[in-house]
Motif scaffolding. Structure first.
Motif, PDB file in Angstrom:
ATOM      1  N   PRO A 155      23.259  42.160  55.357  1.00 14.17           N
ATOM      2  CA  PRO A 155      22.735  40.786  55.308  1.00 14.17           C
ATOM      3  C   PRO A 155      22.089  40.344  56.617  1.00 14.17           C
ATOM      4  N   PHE A 159      18.131  39.481  56.837  1.00 14.26           N
ATOM      5  CA  PHE A 159      17.833  38.093  57.180  1.00 14.26           C
ATOM      6  C   PHE A 159      16.938  38.019  58.414  1.00 14.26           C
ATOM      7  N   GLY A 299      16.999  33.461  45.798  1.00 15.07           N
ATOM      8  CA  GLY A 299      16.851  33.337  47.243  1.00 15.07           C
ATOM      9  C   GLY A 299      16.031  32.124  47.631  1.00 15.07           C
ATOM     10  N   SER A 329      24.338  31.302  56.518  1.00 15.98           N
ATOM     11  CA  SER A 329      23.621  31.175  55.253  1.00 15.98           C
ATOM     12  C   SER A 329      23.283  32.541  54.657  1.00 15.98           C
ATOM     13  N   CYS A 330      23.057  33.557  55.500  1.00 17.93           N
ATOM     14  CA  CYS A 330      22.701  34.873  54.962  1.00 17.93           C
ATOM     15  C   CYS A 330      23.881  35.494  54.217  1.00 17.93           C
ATOM     16  N   THR A 333      24.348  33.585  50.844  1.00 18.93           N
ATOM     17  CA  THR A 333      23.303  33.981  49.893  1.00 18.93           C
ATOM     18  C   THR A 333      23.595  35.348  49.294  1.00 18.93           C
ATOM     19  N   PHE A 334      23.977  36.293  50.141  1.00 17.25           N
ATOM     20  CA  PHE A 334      24.271  37.644  49.669  1.00 17.25           C
ATOM     21  C   PHE A 334      25.459  37.635  48.704  1.00 17.25           C
ATOM     22  N   GLY A 345      21.574  41.187  46.201  1.00 12.77           N
ATOM     23  CA  GLY A 345      21.800  40.343  47.363  1.00 12.77           C
ATOM     24  C   GLY A 345      20.787  40.586  48.459  1.00 12.77           C
ATOM     25  N   VAL A 349      18.504  37.565  49.970  1.00 16.14           N
ATOM     26  CA  VAL A 349      18.537  37.241  51.403  1.00 16.14           C
ATOM     27  C   VAL A 349      17.139  37.342  52.011  1.00 16.14           C
ATOM     28  N   CYS A 352      15.053  34.317  50.860  1.00 20.02           N
ATOM     29  CA  CYS A 352      15.644  33.115  51.455  1.00 20.02           C
ATOM     30  C   CYS A 352      15.300  33.012  52.935  1.00 20.02           C
ATOM     31  N   SER A 353      15.383  34.127  53.648  1.00 18.02           N
ATOM     32  CA  SER A 353      15.121  34.102  55.089  1.00 18.02           C
ATOM     33  C   SER A 353      13.647  33.843  55.389  1.00 18.02           C
TER      34      SER A 353
END
Length: 610
Positions: A155, A159, A299, A329-330, A333-334, A345, A349, A352-353
């Protein structure tokens, strides 16, 4: 929420001399490292203890074993002396060696290669040790590898790649990056899988499903050593963003293909046999779409939630809390993607990142944004080194069968990399030519940034493998040993370790030499949006720009934060530049950091001196 939102007045703060405030702020920011490192260490040790406890149960016919194991578990001496001490010692030795090579100017030796060699030495020591702890046994250690890589190391690595992405240059080359990442990954998988099946008489792997799932996981490139060399030598932006962008996106493609091929509900019918070809293709297509778009959507959705929290909670007063929130947050999320939604995941991630790297920064203080970037980079670097240490420890277990298969797979990977890189490079240049001719008719004169033969060769040269391939290999299901020979999964795992090791030494160690031999421009300080401002922008970029201006910025940032958008150049700042900016903003100098050690004068002394 801030107390002012509820009508309460904030208590008056006692004025602190500027020097004391700077020192206190620095202590708070640097204290963040200790907080998050403690959390990660607790998670790591907890996973170690859980794995050890679940696999070292005492036998029922030995009553004394219960007392002994309970005392040992209570003391934790076995884990401390046989696990924590060797790994930490190996890390410290690796850091000392890396520092030595840097001072001697041996830049051609990648840091990751040094860590792998140290891991190999540790592996040989453990292999020859008569008092080896149970946790180092193959089955238990394999489960530990998968747990640590999945829940802790991966993660952070994923990220950081999305958070530090140069979004403008990435957007300018996004259609061409997709060509190499998506089509190239499929071509690579098909090529490697077909070659494995065609040469099964030489290495013994005959099952087509096993061959293609291994080809899917090995298609994920991870040129950590190459990109590190690119960064230090300041390679031209086009080559840098193409290699980085391809390695970032093709991870998602490889993971999607792997998850579908590893899923028995898709690959095996209700009668226990493979479904008809048409039905199988349909199920694989639906599975790919579900994994890719489901993980990406999750994500992005979580990224929106995190950004809105930052917008309305207001953490700009505390850089420590900003860093902790972004870093945690990473992992959340995962965990949601893997444990709750049963999606990828890694992909969740990643998207999302990327989203948070654009829209979360305006809600952070400038110092908090730069410190967060630096801290995540250092955590990702530590995670990468942890991956390579595990590779070194495991590579010593490669047997003759695994070695023979590894040599074949390395040859297949090189062929597949060439088949997927050079033809697709010609395709990308053809699309750029057509696009340029259309734009010229409209009177727009900008550069097309064609991929030359030198660029394509370096992209082929950058086909290293790393953490993604390793994690996916450890996630192979038990069906592999069922449909093939009983030791097939162990052979594939050993092959992956050995391939990562050899490619890193050969290609990672020759990156600088090849760049200089090909006379690729080095050492130029180019603007961080150079490709974006000089390239011909397509319809994809225009769509993203319109959505950004009309939807994302008004909802996620707001008018009050539009002026706080962080410059792209600040994503690449090193720790010295970050701290220098923070101290200069407080009217102090960073030289020697000695001002942090000076005593703070009393208010009376300050008044007299004034």
């Amino acid at each position: 929420f801030g107390s002012s939102h509820f009508g309460f007045r904030r208590p008056l703060k006692k004025r602190v001399p500027r020097q004391a405030g700077a020192a206190r702020g620095s202590a708070m920011r640097l204290g963040t490292t200790g907080k998050l490192s403690s959390v990660l260490l607790l998670v790591l040790l907890g996973s170690v203890l859980c794995n050890e406890g679940s696999s070292t149960e005492p036998s029922a016919d030995d009553p004394s074993a219960d007392d002994h194991s309970s005392i040992e578990a209570h003391k934790g001496g076995g884990v401390a002396s046989h696990v924590v001490a060797p790994i930490c010692g190996a890390f410290m030795v690796a850091v000392i060696l890396i520092n030595f090579f840097e001072k001697c100017g041996l830049s051609f030796i990648p840091e990751s290669a040094v860590v792998i060699v140290v891991g190999m030495c540790l592996g040989f020591i453990l292999l020859s040790s008569s008092s080896k702890h149970k946790i180092w046994e193959d089955e238990i250690f394999g489960e530990l590898n998968a747990t640590v890589l999945n829940l802790i190391l991966l993660p952070l690595i994923i990220f950081e790649s999305g958070w530090s992405l140069r979004t403008k240059d990435f957007a300018s080359q996004f259609p061409y990056i997709l060509i190499f990442a998506v089509i190239g990954s499929v071509i690579s998988m098909l090529t490697v899988g077909s070659l494995i099946c065609a040469t099964s008489q030489y290495h013994g792997l005959e099952n087509s499903r096993v061959a293609f799932i291994f080809a899917a996981l090995i298609a994920a490139t991870d040129p950590v050593a190459t990109l590190s060399t690119y960064s230090s030598l300041k390679v031209e932006p086009l080559l840098n963003i193409m290699v980085f962008g391809e390695s970032t996106i093709n991870d998602a493609v490889a993971i999607t293909l792997f998850n579908v091929l590893n899923d028995d509900s898709i690959m095996v019918g209700s009668d226990g046999n493979s479904p008809p070809t048409g039905e199988l293709v349909l199920q694989m297509t639906l599975g790919v779409l579900k994994q890719f778009f489901g993980s990406a959507g999750l994500g992005l959705g979580l990224g929106i939630v995190y950004v809105l929290v930052l917008r309305f909670v207001h953490m700009r007063h505390s850089q420590a809390l900003e860093i902790l929130f972004i870093a945690m947050s990473c992992f959340l999320t995962f965990a949601i993607a893997e444990g709750v939604c049963h999606l990828s995941g890694i992909m969740a991630v990643l998207f999302c990142s990327i989203f948070m790297g654009i829209y979360a920064r305006p809600h952070l203080s400038r110092e908090g944004s730069m410190l967060t970037t630096f801290y995540i980079k250092q955590c990702a670097t530590l995670a990468d080194l942890g991956v390579f240490l595990l590779v070194g420890i495991n590579v010593v277990n490669v047997d003759s069968k695994g070695l023979s298969f590894s040599l074949w797979v390395m040859l297949f990977c090189l062929v597949a990399r060439a088949v997927s890189t050079f033809p697709l490079g010609l395709m990308a240049n053809g699309i750029k030519t057509c696009h340029a001719s259309i734009q010229q008719r409209r009177g727009e004169e900008k550069e097309s940034h064609y991929l030359s033969g030198k660029h394509l060769f370096m992209m082929w040269h950058a086909g290293l493998r790393g953490a993604i391939a390793l994690v996916l290999c450890l996630e192979l299901g038990d069906w592999v040993d069922t449909v093939a020979s009983p030791d097939t999964r162990a052979m594939l795992r050993n092959c992956t370790f050995f391939l990562i090791f050899v490619f890193l030494l050969v290609f990672g160690g020759t990156t600088e030499m090849m760049l200089r031999l090909l006379r690729i421009p080095l050492g130029k300080d180019m603007p961080h949006d150079y490709l974006y401002t000089t390239s011909i922008l397509g319809c994809t970029d225009k769509v993203f720009t319109t959505m950004n201006e009309r939807v994302f910025e008004p909802v996620l940032i707001g008018d009050e934060r539009l002026d706080s958008m962080v410059d792209e150049a600040e994503k690449d700042l090193e720790v010295e530049a970050v701290l220098d900016h923070i101290m200069n903003s407080s009217g102090r100098s960073l030289k020697g950091y000695r001002h942090l050690m000076e005593p703070v004068p009393d208010e009376d002394e300050t008044t007299e001196s004034e």
